[in-house]
Design a protein around this motif. Structure first.
Motif, PDB file in Angstrom:
ATOM      1  N   HIS A  72       0.803  -1.231  -0.032  1.00  0.00           N
ATOM      2  CA  HIS A  72      -0.014   0.019  -0.060  1.00  0.00           C
ATOM      3  C   HIS A  72       0.877   1.338  -0.020  1.00  0.00           C
ATOM      4  N   SER A  73       2.183   1.196  -0.377  1.00  0.00           N
ATOM      5  CA  SER A  73       3.093   2.255  -0.112  1.00  0.00           C
ATOM      6  C   SER A  73       3.417   2.798  -1.529  1.00  0.00           C
ATOM      7  N   LEU A  74       3.592   4.303  -1.681  1.00  0.00           N
ATOM      8  CA  LEU A  74       4.340   4.610  -2.871  1.00  0.00           C
ATOM      9  C   LEU A  74       5.533   5.474  -2.584  1.00  0.00           C
ATOM     10  N   PRO A  75       6.798   4.996  -2.936  1.00  0.00           N
ATOM     11  CA  PRO A  75       8.152   5.771  -2.494  1.00  0.00           C
ATOM     12  C   PRO A  75       7.889   6.982  -3.424  1.00  0.00           C
ATOM     13  N   LEU A  76       8.578   7.982  -2.343  1.00  0.00           N
ATOM     14  CA  LEU A  76       8.640   9.574  -3.121  1.00  0.00           C
ATOM     15  C   LEU A  76       9.873   9.608  -3.756  1.00  0.00           C
ATOM     16  N   THR A  77       9.665  10.109  -4.764  1.00  0.00           N
ATOM     17  CA  THR A  77      10.891  10.549  -5.446  1.00  0.00           C
ATOM     18  C   THR A  77      10.773  11.999  -6.424  1.00  0.00           C
ATOM     19  N   HIS A  78      11.564  12.812  -6.279  1.00  0.00           N
ATOM     20  CA  HIS A  78      11.199  14.011  -7.381  1.00  0.00           C
ATOM     21  C   HIS A  78      10.863  13.704  -8.520  1.00  0.00           C
ATOM     22  N   GLN A  79      11.577  12.509  -9.248  1.00  0.00           N
ATOM     23  CA  GLN A  79      11.021  12.258 -10.596  1.00  0.00           C
ATOM     24  C   GLN A  79       9.751  12.062 -10.710  1.00  0.00           C
ATOM     25  N   LEU A  80       9.120  11.486  -9.728  1.00  0.00           N
ATOM     26  CA  LEU A  80       7.843  11.172  -9.755  1.00  0.00           C
ATOM     27  C   LEU A  80       6.805  12.236 -10.185  1.00  0.00           C
ATOM     28  N   PHE A  81       7.164  13.601 -10.036  1.00  0.00           N
ATOM     29  CA  PHE A  81       6.366  14.729 -10.480  1.00  0.00           C
ATOM     30  C   PHE A  81       6.951  15.446 -11.614  1.00  0.00           C
TER      31      PHE A  81
END
Length: 288
Positions: free
Chosen positions: A190-199
């Motif tokens: 249920h988790s989404l890793p945060l990365t700057h590239q995601l946005f």
């Protein structure tokens, strides 16, 4: 500025846009909101009204006339009247005026009710229709939460935890409008890793989110927050390029689709409130 305070947290708000600008834990001294650094994005938690997102060519049609509205509407740039009910509660109010009627031909009363309880802050959007015709509107939140980094913890150490979703289906954005193309993100636990590239290609926009609570956590310490929302049919997740924050955005409304006919009555997610009617939705933050 207006301040709400109890033994656990302190909130700072401003009458411009009825905007929450700080939410500080007294236990840790940590501010859970983004600091508004204008080099990246100079806002904190703007209110989106009477539209969410962009409209096609920044114009819409209503009763045979063409009107212009900027992305996310005008409420975030207007001065609200404030009534501080107590040390822990405040209500901000905006009504139509000569300038709003030029771009949005409706009578309305928009209220934002903020309240702190223990280590939690709630925000309730209240829309009333004082007029004699149907009120067409959208409303949404755009709170930006700080992702603290230092030599020991990076942006990539954080993740978003969804209480119900196992996969995320998001719509791509095409020149600020919603494309018909979707992509799927498969979550781990249920988790989404945060990365700057995601946005880097703009926000992730959801129309079928199952979750009603998203938590911000990290792998290095036990601090974070729970963001709870209910009955918001759309949701956005966004951050400015390479900025150390993430916006969790519950929406009752959405940007125009790329093929929208620009008629306000046909806009996806538009809410039709009858004369003398009232409407409300809430979200809340629990800091830990």
């Amino acid at each position: 500025m207006i301040f709400l305070e109890n033994e656990h947290i302190k909130a700072s708000l401003t009458t411009k846009g009825a905007e929450l600008q700080k939410l500080t834990s007294k236990e840790t001294g940590r501010n859970y909101l983004w600091d508004g650094n204008p080099d990246y994005w100079g806002k904190f938690s703007p209110i989106l009204f009477p539209i969410v997102g962009a409209i096609k060519n920044n114009t819409y049609l209503f009763e045979g006339k063409e009107y212009t509205l900027p992305r996310h509407g005008f409420a975030r740039d207007n001065q609200f009247e404030a009534e501080q009910i107590s040390n822990t509660e405040v209500v901000f109010t905006l009504i139509q005026n000569e300038e709003t009627l030029k771009v949005y031909p409706f009578d309305f009363k928009l209220k934002l009710h903020y309240k702190i309880t223990d280590a939690s802050l709630s925000c309730t959007y209240i829309v009333l229709n004082p007029g004699n015709k149907e009120l067409l509107f959208s409303v949404g939140g755009h709170p930006a939460f700080a992702i603290p980094t230092n030599e020991h913890i990076s942006y990539d150490d954080y993740f978003l935890e969804f209480n119900k979703d196992e996969n995320l289906v998001y719509y791509k954005i095409n020149s600020d409008l919603i494309d018909e193309e979707t992509e799927i993100i498969h979550l781990q636990d249920h988790s989404l890793p945060l990365t700057h590239q995601l946005f880097y290609k703009d926000a992730l926009v959801f129309k079928t989110l199952k979750s009603d609570c998203i938590s911000i956590k990290n792998h290095k310490d036990s601090h974070g927050l729970h963001f709870t929302f209910k009955d918001f049919p759309f949701f956005g997740i966004w951050a400015a390029k390479d900025a150390d924050f993430v916006c969790l955005e519950p929406w009752c409304g959405i940007a125009d689709g790329i093929n929208h006919n620009q008629n306000l009555k046909d806009k996806e997610g538009i809410i039709a409130l009858p004369p003398k009617g009232n409407w409300e939705r809430s979200w809340s933050i629990v800091c830990f």
